[in-house]
Design an enzyme around this catalytic site. Structure first.
Site, PDB file in Angstrom:
ATOM      1  N   SER A  98     -71.028 -97.577 -30.592  1.00 45.20           N
ATOM      2  CA  SER A  98     -71.395 -97.510 -29.168  1.00 45.20           C
ATOM      3  C   SER A  98     -71.961 -96.162 -28.734  1.00 45.20           C
ATOM      4  O   SER A  98     -72.145 -95.925 -27.544  1.00 45.20           O
ATOM      5  CB  SER A  98     -70.153 -97.806 -28.308  1.00 45.20           C
ATOM      6  OG  SER A  98     -69.674 -99.102 -28.565  1.00 45.20           O
ATOM      7  N   GLU A 157     -74.460 -43.786 -66.270  1.00 43.77           N
ATOM      8  CA  GLU A 157     -75.628 -44.116 -67.087  1.00 43.77           C
ATOM      9  C   GLU A 157     -76.759 -43.089 -67.025  1.00 43.77           C
ATOM     10  O   GLU A 157     -77.472 -42.896 -68.001  1.00 43.77           O
ATOM     11  CB  GLU A 157     -76.195 -45.481 -66.644  1.00 43.77           C
ATOM     12  CG  GLU A 157     -75.301 -46.665 -66.958  1.00 43.77           C
ATOM     13  CD  GLU A 157     -75.432 -47.124 -68.398  1.00 43.77           C
ATOM     14  OE1 GLU A 157     -76.130 -46.449 -69.181  1.00 43.77           O
ATOM     15  OE2 GLU A 157     -74.813 -48.142 -68.759  1.00 43.77           O
TER      16      GLU A 157
END
Length: 804
Positions: free
Chosen positions: A351, A85
């Protein structure tokens, strides 16, 4: 009025002043023309493991896969994108005049736009503005690109580009693209893969399964040739890269910790994390192993319609989350509700709070580790707890009651400790789901009558383990921050690093140590039951829990290095037979511990324990009549505990066959012996389980008991009990079984209800009766005239129906 110095200026000076002002305004416009935040689009929530591997991600609110801004762009991408680019990216000031003039010539010659001449900086500006392009927009891009270069480094600009460039379909940014197309982090991509991604922002429509593949391959190969020409890579590398396949259908992103991702979404503000990306403390390999492990168990349990399973692993020494599996995630099957995070869900703990009560009683001086606790039929204000096996031991050592998870001893202990006090203790441990007053829960608090979350439960045991680990670090003092919540965000200042040494804590070192030792004695499931025979096995303190109605199965375990919590059940609360902690959660717990490195056991906090003479039979502090005394290490608060109440001095005749008093036997003929004597109701069951228990000899004929010892004790119903008599299958009204224990096994008892004789019993003292509804007085008299009087109420069936 203008200032005097302006009025006295000549024309040239005024012109200069105006031009300076215009330049200053232009400079201000230049400086403030760029928005503070270029990109305001929503980003995907992303979490990574501690090693940077992607755990889970969620699509952004606008339907795009857009990861947060990249901190560091891989060098391969920088080389690829600049070659494709903007070759002079690192040389220009935002605008490449050479490229622009070349593009203008090409466009004029072709009489159409064939070349753009935009730099990467200009493309960043264009991506941020999202406007239709025109001459004016192009001029604006040039202006803002120059401005961007003024305050941003080249690396920052390329980071912005890599984070916001379109990569086809609904994929935005390099990170999202590398995962969606190649299933890996960008830094791990090959030259061929990186070149493919570098050409996409220029033509994002090239990525379509089965379409445009030839064009995409050509673009990629052209870029690879260009990289060779620029001497970025060599020819063999390019040739190899050209053989790599191009991406087809986008890949699904990993979902290895979806519930932690959702938790991060909800808590990001509280954590003061501005980004939607988070590097966590999760151990990546452990997380993957646990996902597979829980999936295997889940497949097995679904045969019994048990659909959900969760596990949480905490690193004790770091105070961090090592693994977080909130559920076996199966989004394709909505009925399973696998999206529910069970680590955060309030559930009945069964428990699992019992060790906290045991530790609290040790810490507050109400118990020694082996103190006998009653285990007899119990009815407290209409509350009738039962042991899982529906049996009774009469009396059992507190640590054994804990390791066997007996319910009645736990209720008796809480009755002694007071449920209001235990409720306050749980509040101090930061259990966040106790949103009702203590009276709402009552004694059921110890048997799962409240709700807790896996997070809060694991956090409490983490605090205990950290406290014991830090015994030497803090010279026997306590750091309250040991009980702070675990951290799952890597890099965030952990509260555990704060040191505020205090003399006292919620639970003391000695009590925690004794509790962990008691928890270690719990019988392990399956082949783990023989763990002590294998040198490779590690010591684990652990506890299971099963909620009422078999809705929740729990297992929580710990070593000095890790806390592991497992929950199994159904997210919708449906109970299933066999859904018990020991059956379905404990095997998972120990399989998880097999994935963790073994650790040495906790060091003994010697300066927080003291040697004490303890009665071997009762576990209480030894009294003068205790015959078998042993030395034990107990918490300092043990000094406050009671002296053994069960060893008493009894007076026997010379042969030792009868108890006597000075009314019927000469003192010179007596022998005085210490005798272990339990109350009748406890004795009734204890002697069955303990064959060495010696019953008291009867009194010699003619002797009266002046010792005040209780000879009769009602087992059922207790004084002031409320009893409901059900209707039998044949439609007849049923009966209630009255049950009493007598010290003398051969005694005869005469039974009376409301002063009316109803029968007698000998040796086995049970009687079935069906009194009328209402209040009744029960009177029992033995052959020696000993009396026991109690009151009970029979519920009226019709009134009971009306009440409900």
């Amino acid at each position: 009025m203008l200032p005097h110095y302006i009025l006295t200026m000549n024309k040239k000076q005024k012109t200069l002043l105006i031009s300076d002002g215009i330049c200053f305004l232009l400079f201000l416009f230049f400086i403030f023309s760029l928005p503070k935040q270029l990109f305001k689009s929503p980003t995907s929530y992303v979490i990574e493991a501690s090693n940077g591997a992607l755990l889970s991600a969620a699509i952004a609110s606008d339907g795009q896969w857009r990861f947060p801004v990249i901190d560091t762009v891989p060098d391969k991408f920088v080389k690829c994108i600049t070659a494709f680019e903007d070759q002079r990216f690192f040389k220009h000031f935002g605008v490449d005049l050479i490229a622009m003039s070349r593009a203008m010539k090409q466009n004029l010659k072709a009489k159409s736009v064939v070349s753009g001449g935009s730099t990467l900086t200009m493309q960043v500006i264009r991506l941020s503005r999202k406007q239709n392009r025109s001459i004016w927009q192009k001029i604006t891009e040039v202006w803002l690109a120059t401005r961007l270069e003024f305050t941003h480094s080249k690396r920052e600009i390329i980071n912005l580009y890599a984070s916001n460039a379109p990569f086809g379909s609904n994929v935005v940014g390099l990170d999202a693209a590398s995962w969606r197309y190649f299933g890996r982090k960008a830094e791990n991509l090959s030259w061929g893969e990186m070149a493919t991604l570098a050409v996409l922002p220029n033509s994002p429509s090239l990525v379509h399964p089965g379409k445009n593949s030839a064009r995409l391959i050509k673009k990629r190969n052209d870029l690879l040739d260009k990289l060779v020409k620029l001497k970025v890579i060599d020819q063999p590398t390019a040739a190899l890269a050209k053989t790599e396949p191009i991406p087809g259908k986008p890949l699904p992103l990993p979902q290895n910790a979806p519930h932690l991702l959702n938790r991060f979404k909800e808590e990001s503000k509280r954590l003061a994390i501005n980004s939607t990306s988070l590097t966590t403390t999760i151990d990546y390999e452990l997380q993957l192993k646990l996902n597979e492990l829980l999936k295997r168990y889940n497949n097995r349990y679904r045969a019994n319609d048990i659909n959900n399973i969760a596990a949480l692993v905490l690193d004790v020494k770091k105070g961090t989350v090592a693994s977080y599996v909130g559920n076996n995630y199966q989004p394709e099957n909505v009925a399973l509700e696998s999206h529910v995070d069970m680590i955060k869900a309030p559930r009945s703990p069964g428990s699992t709070l019992k060790p906290l009560l045991y530790a609290s009683m040790l810490s507050d001086g109400l118990l020694l580790p082996h103190t006998l606790v009653p285990d007899v039929p119990t009815q407290i204000g209409g509350y009738n707890p039962q042991n899982y096996d529906l049996g009774y031991d009469g009396a059992i050592a507190a640590d054994k009651a804990l390791s066997r998870s007996l319910n009645i001893p736990a209720v008796k202990m809480l009755q002694q400790y007071k449920y209001e006090r235990f409720y306050d203790k749980l509040k101090k441990l930061n259990f966040t789901t106790l949103n009702q007053p203590a009276d709402h829960y009552g004694l059921s608090l110890i048997l799962g009558g409240s709700e807790v979350t896996m997070w809060d439960l694991a956090k409490s045991y983490l605090g205990m383990a950290r406290t014991l680990n830090h015994f030497n670090d803090y010279q026997g003092k306590y750091n309250p921050h040991d009980y702070d919540p675990p951290v799952y965000a890597k890099g965030i200042q952990s509260p555990f690093k704060k040191e505020e040494k205090e003399l006292n804590s919620i639970l003391d070192h000695g009590s925690i140590w004794a509790t962990f030792n008691a928890m270690e004695e719990v019988m392990r499931p399956g082949e783990e039951g023989l763990w002590e025979q294998f040198s490779s096995s590690q010591r684990v303190a652990w506890k299971t829990g099963t909620s009422f109605g078999f809705r929740d199965a729990w297992a929580i375990g710990l070593t000095p290095d890790y806390v592991v919590c497992v929950w199994v059940g159904n997210a919708d609360g449906e109970g299933r037979p066999g859904l018990m902690g020991i059956e379905v959660a404990a095997p998972v717990l120990f399989d998880i511990f097999k994935q963790l490195p073994a650790a040495k056991w906790f060091e003994i906090p010697k300066t927080k324990l003291k040697k004490m003479l303890v009665c071997k039979q009762s576990g209480f502090k030894a009294g003068e009549y205790c015959t078998d005394k042993i030395v034990e290490l107990v918490p300092f608060a043990g000094d406050k505990t009671a002296v053994c109440p069960y060893h008493k001095l009894v007076h026997l005749n010379a042969a030792g066959t009868f108890r006597v008093t000075d009314q019927c036997e000469s003192i010179a003929q007596m022998q005085h012996r210490s005798w272990f004597i339990l109350p009748p109701a406890m004795e009734y069951y204890y002697k069955i389980k303990n064959s060495d228990y010696k019953l008291l000899p009867p009194f010699k004929p003619g002797c009266n008991d002046i010792s005040g010892n209780v000879v009769m004790d009602m087992i059922y119903p207790k004084n002031n009990a409320v009893v409901y008599i059900p209707v039998e299958l044949n439609g007849q009204r049923g009966k209630v079984i009255l049950n009493v224990a007598h010290r003398n096994p051969d005694a005869k008892i005469y039974w009376h209800i409301d002063q009316e004789f109803i029968g007698s019993t000998q040796s086995f003292h049970q009687l079935a009766v069906s009194p009328a509804p209402g209040k009744h007085t029960l009177t029992l008299v033995d052959e020696d005239g000993n009396r026991l009087v109690q009151v009970f109420t029979i519920l009226d069936k019709e009134k009971n129906k009306a009440m409900h």
